[in-house]
Motif scaffolding. Structure first.
Motif, PDB file in Angstrom:
ATOM      1  N   SER A 211      17.377  11.473 -24.954  1.00  0.00           N
ATOM      2  CA  SER A 211      18.431  10.937 -25.493  1.00  0.00           C
ATOM      3  C   SER A 211      19.205  12.086 -26.280  1.00  0.00           C
ATOM      4  O   SER A 211      20.668  12.542 -26.177  1.00  0.00           O
ATOM      5  CB  SER A 211      18.136   9.856 -26.340  1.00  0.00           C
ATOM      6  N   ALA A 280      30.438   6.831 -28.196  1.00  0.00           N
ATOM      7  CA  ALA A 280      31.186   6.132 -27.161  1.00  0.00           C
ATOM      8  C   ALA A 280      32.548   5.579 -27.659  1.00  0.00           C
ATOM      9  O   ALA A 280      33.535   5.562 -27.055  1.00  0.00           O
ATOM     10  CB  ALA A 280      30.233   4.933 -26.286  1.00  0.00           C
ATOM     11  N   ALA A 344      25.756  13.360 -15.641  1.00  0.00           N
ATOM     12  CA  ALA A 344      26.606  12.219 -16.069  1.00  0.00           C
ATOM     13  C   ALA A 344      27.901  12.794 -16.343  1.00  0.00           C
ATOM     14  O   ALA A 344      29.084  12.221 -16.048  1.00  0.00           O
ATOM     15  CB  ALA A 344      26.139  11.291 -17.211  1.00  0.00           C
ATOM     16  N   TRP A 348      31.105  11.455 -14.653  1.00  0.00           N
ATOM     17  CA  TRP A 348      31.680  10.118 -15.353  1.00  0.00           C
ATOM     18  C   TRP A 348      32.291  10.629 -16.713  1.00  0.00           C
ATOM     19  O   TRP A 348      32.700   9.699 -17.354  1.00  0.00           O
ATOM     20  CB  TRP A 348      30.749   9.102 -15.554  1.00  0.00           C
ATOM     21  N   LEU A 351      31.881   9.149 -21.607  1.00  0.00           N
ATOM     22  CA  LEU A 351      31.132   7.700 -21.465  1.00  0.00           C
ATOM     23  C   LEU A 351      29.934   7.801 -20.634  1.00  0.00           C
ATOM     24  O   LEU A 351      28.882   6.906 -21.057  1.00  0.00           O
ATOM     25  CB  LEU A 351      32.279   6.647 -20.923  1.00  0.00           C
ATOM     26  N   GLY A 352      29.652   8.514 -19.637  1.00  0.00           N
ATOM     27  CA  GLY A 352      28.619   8.766 -19.008  1.00  0.00           C
ATOM     28  C   GLY A 352      27.526   9.458 -19.642  1.00  0.00           C
ATOM     29  O   GLY A 352      26.490   8.841 -19.588  1.00  0.00           O
ATOM     30  N   CYS A 354      27.143   9.080 -23.163  1.00  0.00           N
ATOM     31  CA  CYS A 354      26.656   8.210 -23.975  1.00  0.00           C
ATOM     32  C   CYS A 354      25.981   6.883 -23.250  1.00  0.00           C
ATOM     33  O   CYS A 354      24.869   6.778 -23.864  1.00  0.00           O
ATOM     34  CB  CYS A 354      27.996   7.545 -24.551  1.00  0.00           C
ATOM     35  N   ALA A 355      26.125   6.831 -21.979  1.00  0.00           N
ATOM     36  CA  ALA A 355      25.317   5.929 -21.236  1.00  0.00           C
ATOM     37  C   ALA A 355      23.913   6.472 -21.063  1.00  0.00           C
ATOM     38  O   ALA A 355      23.063   5.613 -21.199  1.00  0.00           O
ATOM     39  CB  ALA A 355      25.944   5.485 -19.923  1.00  0.00           C
ATOM     40  N   GLY A 359      20.929   4.708 -23.052  1.00  0.00           N
ATOM     41  CA  GLY A 359      20.019   4.032 -22.062  1.00  0.00           C
ATOM     42  C   GLY A 359      18.880   4.542 -22.399  1.00  0.00           C
ATOM     43  O   GLY A 359      17.600   3.707 -22.438  1.00  0.00           O
TER      44      GLY A 359
END
Length: 378
Positions: A211, A280, A344, A348, A351-352, A354-355, A359
């Protein structure tokens, strides 16, 4: 030891705020640039797997000094890189040889009294995290002024100075195991099978560092894409902001000395997840990113100290091998996070990223929840 850990681990991260500059030099795509942090972390995991176990069977000071000299040569290889494939491979070699921090931390745990082990590990780890964070600041400032290659020449020179300092100041420590090298490597599997706490905290470390790495591997690219087109200096300055999280390390270590439960892990991973919610929602502004960075580094560091304090307490005679299992898993998670974050980002956007980061942190919370449910039955 804290200073040496910080200076040496910094070698893995100098490239991150300079990815945009490196990309312009080699005319590389964002996807190709993502291979640099990924190969660095994979190389580091390989070094942990095949070199760090030797800390149990060789004289430790000599091993640390030799590896510091070798990483200096690897940094010179990065500095002279003529093309992108060379840059990626040389970054992997830097990762393989930058194992000095993971030889120093078990040595510090070995030298510390049992009642102060968490605090001592926390102190050395705070130096390590500050090195990770300020490496980005130094690279951002020096890379803009002198070019990205100069940063790696400076890093190589610092490692040569550190060779002398470590040789003169570290105490000589005899080997704690007489196992031959193949037996040392085979014993790693036995530790994984026999120690459920090692498996749990290794997985938590991998998820949280993945992360963490997803964010830092893409921050420079995100800042460059903003309307203001912020450069490496701004990306590097966020390392200074993150130092606020590093000061928690000795405090977390003291708590780990007193209590052995997982509440601090749950708190730390929860803070890490919260940081990606903030990034985000507020990541369109520099102050929003700064708030997210403080939470991110606080959560990652608190979880790391709690993990290592518990892992080092399992088998004193095998601390380097325990550290090998933990840190190989940890940096494999970091490599995965850096790669997933880069992918990501290319598909994306922010935001990708951050996802991906959120996650992985959320998965860590789920793992802790299941571990807590199983504990009464065990």
């Amino acid at each position: 030891m804290a200073a040496a850990a910080g200076l040496s681990v910094a070698n893995l991260y100098y490239h991150q705020p300079l990815l945009g500059e490196i990309g312009r030099t080699f005319q590389a795509s964002d996807r190709a640039l993502g291979l640099i942090p990924a190969f660095s972390q994979v190389g580091y995991a390989l070094g942990l797997l095949f070199i760090v176990p030797l800390g149990d069977s060789l004289e430790r000071r000599r091993t640390i000094v030799v590896m510091t000299a070798l990483v200096s040569l690897a940094l010179m290889g990065v500095a002279i890189a003529p093309n992108m494939p060379w840059m990626v491979i040389a970054s992997g070699v830097v990762g393989v040889t930058t194992v000095v921090p993971q030889l120093l931390v078990p040595l510090a745990a070995h030298l510390a009294p049992e009642t102060q082990r968490g605090r001592v590990v926390g102190t050395v780890m705070s130096g390590l995290l500050i090195g990770i964070l300020l490496s980005r600041t130094a690279a951002g400032l020096l890379g803009v002024r002198f070019g990205w290659r100069a940063m790696f020449w400076i890093a190589a020179a610092l490692m040569l100075v550190l060779v002398v300092v470590l040789r003169l100041t570290l105490p000589s420590q005899p080997a704690s195991s007489t196992l031959p090298y193949p037996a040392l490597l085979r014993s790693l599997g036995g530790l994984v099978r026999e120690e459920p706490l090692l498996r749990l905290h290794s997985l938590l470390g991998a998820l949280t560092f993945g992360s963490f790495s997803a964010f830092w591997a893409t921050l420079a690219l995100y800042l460059q894409s903003m309307p203001e087109h912020y450069g490496p200096q701004v990306a590097g300055l966020f390392g200074v902001v993150g130092v606020a999280g590093a000061v928690a390390a000795p405090l977390v270590g003291r708590y780990a000395d007193v209590r052995g439960d997982r509440r601090i892990n749950m708190f730390a991973v929860g803070v890490l997840f919260l940081s990606f919610v903030v990034l985000a929602l507020l990541g369109h502004s520099l102050w929003g990113i700064a708030l997210g960075v403080i939470l991110l580094d606080l959560g990652a560091q608190a979880n790391q100290i709690a993990n290592q304090a518990r892992v080092y307490a399992l088998r004193p005679e095998a601390r380097n091998r325990l550290n090998t299992v933990y840190m190989v898993t940890y940096f494999a998670g970091g490599a995965s996070g850096a790669w997933l974050g880069s992918m990501a980002w290319s598909r994306w956007g922010w935001l990708g990223v951050c996802a991906v980061g959120g996650g992985m942190a959320l998965t860590g919370l789920v793992v802790l929840g299941f571990a807590g449910l199983r504990r009464p039955a065990a």
